[in-house]
Design a protein around this motif. Structure first.
Motif, PDB file in Angstrom:
ATOM      1  N   ARG A  10     -11.379  10.983   6.067  1.00 40.32           N
ATOM      2  CA  ARG A  10     -12.495  11.163   5.142  1.00 40.32           C
ATOM      3  C   ARG A  10     -12.896   9.800   4.582  1.00 40.32           C
ATOM      4  O   ARG A  10     -12.154   9.172   3.838  1.00 40.32           O
ATOM      5  CB  ARG A  10     -12.113  12.123   4.010  1.00 40.32           C
ATOM      6  CG  ARG A  10     -13.238  12.458   3.056  1.00 40.32           C
ATOM      7  CD  ARG A  10     -13.030  11.800   1.703  1.00 40.32           C
ATOM      8  NE  ARG A  10     -12.063  12.505   0.882  1.00 40.32           N
ATOM      9  CZ  ARG A  10     -11.170  11.888   0.115  1.00 40.32           C
ATOM     10  NH1 ARG A  10     -11.101  10.565   0.102  1.00 40.32           N
ATOM     11  NH2 ARG A  10     -10.331  12.569  -0.621  1.00 40.32           N
ATOM     12  N   GLU A  11     -14.041   9.271   5.028  1.00 40.54           N
ATOM     13  CA  GLU A  11     -14.634   8.029   4.490  1.00 40.54           C
ATOM     14  C   GLU A  11     -13.693   6.822   4.599  1.00 40.54           C
ATOM     15  O   GLU A  11     -13.654   5.976   3.712  1.00 40.54           O
ATOM     16  CB  GLU A  11     -15.029   8.222   3.014  1.00 40.54           C
ATOM     17  CG  GLU A  11     -15.889   9.436   2.725  1.00 40.54           C
ATOM     18  CD  GLU A  11     -17.315   9.330   3.238  1.00 40.54           C
ATOM     19  OE1 GLU A  11     -17.664   8.278   3.812  1.00 40.54           O
ATOM     20  OE2 GLU A  11     -18.068  10.299   3.074  1.00 40.54           O
ATOM     21  N   ARG A  12     -12.945   6.720   5.698  1.00 43.94           N
ATOM     22  CA  ARG A  12     -12.010   5.592   5.817  1.00 43.94           C
ATOM     23  C   ARG A  12     -12.096   4.945   7.186  1.00 43.94           C
ATOM     24  O   ARG A  12     -11.089   4.607   7.801  1.00 43.94           O
ATOM     25  CB  ARG A  12     -10.575   6.068   5.541  1.00 43.94           C
ATOM     26  CG  ARG A  12     -10.363   6.521   4.100  1.00 43.94           C
ATOM     27  CD  ARG A  12      -8.984   7.100   3.908  1.00 43.94           C
ATOM     28  NE  ARG A  12      -8.847   7.659   2.567  1.00 43.94           N
ATOM     29  CZ  ARG A  12      -8.120   8.733   2.284  1.00 43.94           C
ATOM     30  NH1 ARG A  12      -7.474   9.363   3.232  1.00 43.94           N
ATOM     31  NH2 ARG A  12      -8.038   9.175   1.048  1.00 43.94           N
ATOM     32  N   PRO A 225      -5.745   1.128  -0.847  1.00 46.28           N
ATOM     33  CA  PRO A 225      -6.465   1.644  -2.022  1.00 46.28           C
ATOM     34  C   PRO A 225      -7.060   3.029  -1.799  1.00 46.28           C
ATOM     35  O   PRO A 225      -7.351   3.746  -2.762  1.00 46.28           O
ATOM     36  CB  PRO A 225      -7.575   0.606  -2.234  1.00 46.28           C
ATOM     37  CG  PRO A 225      -7.060  -0.634  -1.604  1.00 46.28           C
ATOM     38  CD  PRO A 225      -6.249  -0.190  -0.429  1.00 46.28           C
ATOM     39  N   ALA A 226      -7.233   3.427  -0.525  1.00 46.66           N
ATOM     40  CA  ALA A 226      -7.843   4.724  -0.225  1.00 46.66           C
ATOM     41  C   ALA A 226      -6.835   5.856  -0.148  1.00 46.66           C
ATOM     42  O   ALA A 226      -7.222   7.012  -0.037  1.00 46.66           O
ATOM     43  CB  ALA A 226      -8.605   4.639   1.098  1.00 46.66           C
ATOM     44  N   SER A 227      -5.538   5.553  -0.215  1.00 43.66           N
ATOM     45  CA  SER A 227      -4.509   6.574  -0.048  1.00 43.66           C
ATOM     46  C   SER A 227      -4.511   7.551  -1.211  1.00 43.66           C
ATOM     47  O   SER A 227      -4.525   7.144  -2.379  1.00 43.66           O
ATOM     48  CB  SER A 227      -3.130   5.925   0.057  1.00 43.66           C
ATOM     49  OG  SER A 227      -3.052   5.056   1.166  1.00 43.66           O
ATOM     50  N   THR A 228      -4.441   8.846  -0.908  1.00 42.04           N
ATOM     51  CA  THR A 228      -4.386   9.864  -1.965  1.00 42.04           C
ATOM     52  C   THR A 228      -3.101   9.747  -2.767  1.00 42.04           C
ATOM     53  O   THR A 228      -3.109   9.841  -3.991  1.00 42.04           O
ATOM     54  CB  THR A 228      -4.492  11.271  -1.346  1.00 42.04           C
ATOM     55  OG1 THR A 228      -5.722  11.363  -0.623  1.00 42.04           O
ATOM     56  CG2 THR A 228      -4.464  12.339  -2.430  1.00 42.04           C
ATOM     57  N   ASN A 237       0.894   5.908 -13.522  1.00 39.11           N
ATOM     58  CA  ASN A 237       1.249   4.638 -14.155  1.00 39.11           C
ATOM     59  C   ASN A 237       0.157   4.108 -15.072  1.00 39.11           C
ATOM     60  O   ASN A 237       0.248   2.985 -15.557  1.00 39.11           O
ATOM     61  CB  ASN A 237       1.580   3.598 -13.079  1.00 39.11           C
ATOM     62  CG  ASN A 237       2.827   3.958 -12.306  1.00 39.11           C
ATOM     63  OD1 ASN A 237       3.759   4.540 -12.847  1.00 39.11           O
ATOM     64  ND2 ASN A 237       2.840   3.636 -11.026  1.00 39.11           N
ATOM     65  N   ASN A 238      -0.906   4.908 -15.258  1.00 42.16           N
ATOM     66  CA  ASN A 238      -1.994   4.541 -16.160  1.00 42.16           C
ATOM     67  C   ASN A 238      -2.664   3.240 -15.725  1.00 42.16           C
ATOM     68  O   ASN A 238      -3.044   2.404 -16.551  1.00 42.16           O
ATOM     69  CB  ASN A 238      -1.471   4.386 -17.601  1.00 42.16           C
ATOM     70  CG  ASN A 238      -2.566   4.629 -18.623  1.00 42.16           C
ATOM     71  OD1 ASN A 238      -3.618   5.168 -18.314  1.00 42.16           O
ATOM     72  ND2 ASN A 238      -2.324   4.217 -19.854  1.00 42.16           N
ATOM     73  N   SER A 239      -2.803   3.071 -14.401  1.00 39.32           N
ATOM     74  CA  SER A 239      -3.456   1.874 -13.874  1.00 39.32           C
ATOM     75  C   SER A 239      -4.726   2.276 -13.137  1.00 39.32           C
ATOM     76  O   SER A 239      -4.921   3.426 -12.768  1.00 39.32           O
ATOM     77  CB  SER A 239      -2.514   1.121 -12.925  1.00 39.32           C
ATOM     78  OG  SER A 239      -2.102   1.946 -11.861  1.00 39.32           O
ATOM     79  N   SER A 240      -5.597   1.312 -12.920  1.00 39.68           N
ATOM     80  CA  SER A 240      -6.885   1.588 -12.279  1.00 39.68           C
ATOM     81  C   SER A 240      -6.880   1.046 -10.856  1.00 39.68           C
ATOM     82  O   SER A 240      -5.871   0.576 -10.364  1.00 39.68           O
ATOM     83  CB  SER A 240      -8.011   0.952 -13.090  1.00 39.68           C
ATOM     84  OG  SER A 240      -7.797  -0.451 -13.182  1.00 39.68           O
ATOM     85  N   GLY A 241      -8.031   1.126 -10.197  1.00 41.03           N
ATOM     86  CA  GLY A 241      -8.160   0.547  -8.868  1.00 41.03           C
ATOM     87  C   GLY A 241      -8.392   1.560  -7.778  1.00 41.03           C
ATOM     88  O   GLY A 241      -8.676   1.199  -6.652  1.00 41.03           O
ATOM     89  N   THR A 242      -8.255   2.839  -8.040  1.00 41.64           N
ATOM     90  CA  THR A 242      -8.502   3.855  -7.032  1.00 41.64           C
ATOM     91  C   THR A 242      -8.926   5.146  -7.702  1.00 41.64           C
ATOM     92  O   THR A 242      -8.465   5.463  -8.795  1.00 41.64           O
ATOM     93  CB  THR A 242      -7.244   4.100  -6.169  1.00 41.64           C
ATOM     94  OG1 THR A 242      -7.522   5.150  -5.234  1.00 41.64           O
ATOM     95  CG2 THR A 242      -6.044   4.491  -7.017  1.00 41.64           C
TER      96      THR A 242
END
Length: 412
Positions: A10-12, A225-228, A237-242
């Motif tokens: 899906r979109e990768r 970054p695209a991994s579910t 972990n309260n982090s962003s980026g995906t």
């Protein structure tokens, strides 16, 4: 005996190109590679048209579906006696594949499990140790061992999921078509909860079966970054980026086959939901989990995200009230959240590092899942075949692999 390799996508497309190529490089006419495209809009269809191989089958869902439905689409498009699934940023090891077939044909198990290699895509700003693969002594050249799914039942009931090894698996593992249908709830629908691979693993434990486990890699788990899974981990972990976990949740809303409760971006909660959904769907309520252990395990995923902790506690309270076990949840909420790994597990992990080495996957100026597959195959060589035949010990095979690794760039 035909083996189907299914790659839901899906979109990768940027990852999928290399992932598909790892399977196409397998020298075996009796395989098929199913690419099930979940209505991608990034040119995936055109990408698949660039490949010229009669073993490649491309199907498109036509509309955006849940992950479960896309896995089901891939199954329905396949014709193999055995099925292997892996993700569109993952890969298979073409030179090790003959030994996978050898084990299947010699034993005809319900499924074959192995220990996958791990590779991080070197995407700028993503991950710390990417672009290479670490080799562990105990994860290579191990002799095959028979096991039953039910051997792990006690661990599953007590939420000891990190020690479910070996475990039947369809994702970076192999199950027979006959077994998947036999253990389905209606004889047709092989995936019946939101996390398809966990669904099959837990179902194989609850319903049992005869399996073969081997400590040797046949595939590579790629994380990007695209991994579910990476998206769930980032949310915990309260982090962003995906935003992959949010897309996963959004797509699940359209699926008429829903889980017992939502996952809230938590991997442990997704595991718990899968178990409870299986018990409901398959009439297995008599198999009782240790809810205190499961509540503690799920709560451990909230240590770094207070907002997520509040959301998950609400989901668990609804579950506890429905079961009439509010006191069990209250006991689980006492004290600090459970650590991700026990001291014993952390010690074992550190010991494994001491007898390991890490190698860069760079080849000809590229670093992808395909170059990683080439590198791993070159280092492992053909020695696993000699180990299976009894002509070489696993210890000697490991020694030879370390020798061959010196031809590649080492990483820390």
């Amino acid at each position: 005996m035909k083996i189907s390799i299914a790659i839901p996508t899906r979109e990768r497309g940027q990852y999928l190109r290399h992932s598909v190529q790892t399977a196409l490089e397998i020298d075996d006419d009796n395989i098929e590679i199913i690419v099930s495209d979940n209505a991608s809009s990034d040119g995936t269809k055109e990408l698949m048209q660039e490949f010229d191989d009669s073993r490649l089958v491309y199907v498109n869902t036509g509309a955006r579906l849940s992950m479960r439905q896309n896995f089901e689409t891939a199954f329905n498009a396949s014709t193999g006696d055995y099925l292997i699934y892996f993700g569109d940023d993952d890969g298979i090891l073409p030179k090790q594949f003959p030994y996978l077939r050898q084990l299947l044909e010699a034993n005809r198990p319900d499924g074959l499990s192995w220990i996958k290699a791990t590779y991080g895509w070197p995407i700028e700003g993503y991950g710390r140790k990417t672009g290479g693969v670490r080799f562990y002594r105990d994860n290579c050249f191990g002799a095959p061992k028979a096991f039953h799914g039910a051997d792990n039942l006690q661990k599953l009931m007590t939420a000891d999921v990190s020690n479910l090894r070996p475990v039947p698996d369809i994702y970076h593992g192999c199950l027979s078509r006959a077994y998947m249908l036999k253990t389905s709830m209606d004889g047709r629908t092989v995936f019946d909860s939101a996390i398809p691979d966990v669904n099959l693993s837990y179902r194989s434990i609850l319903k049992d079966g005869h399996f073969i486990g081997v400590d040797h890699p046949f595939s590579i788990n790629g994380y990007s970054p695209a991994s579910t899974g990476g998206g769930h981990g980032a949310e915990q972990n309260n982090s962003s980026g995906t935003n992959s976990s949010k897309l996963f949740a959004k797509e699940n809303i359209t699926d008429p086959m829903s889980d017992v409760f939502p996952h809230a971006g938590s991997v442990p909660l997704a595991f718990f939901s899968t178990l409870e959904t299986l018990r409901r769907n398959h009439g297995l309520e008599a198999i009782q989990p240790d809810y205190l252990s499961w509540y503690k395990y799920v709560r451990g995923s909230t240590r770094k995200n207070p907002a997520l902790a509040e959301q998950i506690q609400g989901i668990l309270r609804d579950h506890a009230e429905a079961k009439g076990i509010q006191s069990v949840l209250d006991a689980a909420l006492q004290g600090p959240p459970q650590a991700k790994r026990s001291l014993q597990e952390r010690f074992a992990r550190a010991q494994g590092q001491l007898s390991s080495f890490r190698v860069s996957a760079t080849e000809g100026g590229e670093n992808t899942i395909l170059t990683a597959a080439h590198m791993i195959d070159a280092i492992l060589g053909q020695d696993f075949g000699a180990v299976l035949s009894g002509d070489m010990t696993s210890r000697l095979a490991w020694k030879e692999a370390k020798r061959r690794s010196k031809d590649f760039q080492r990483q820390l």
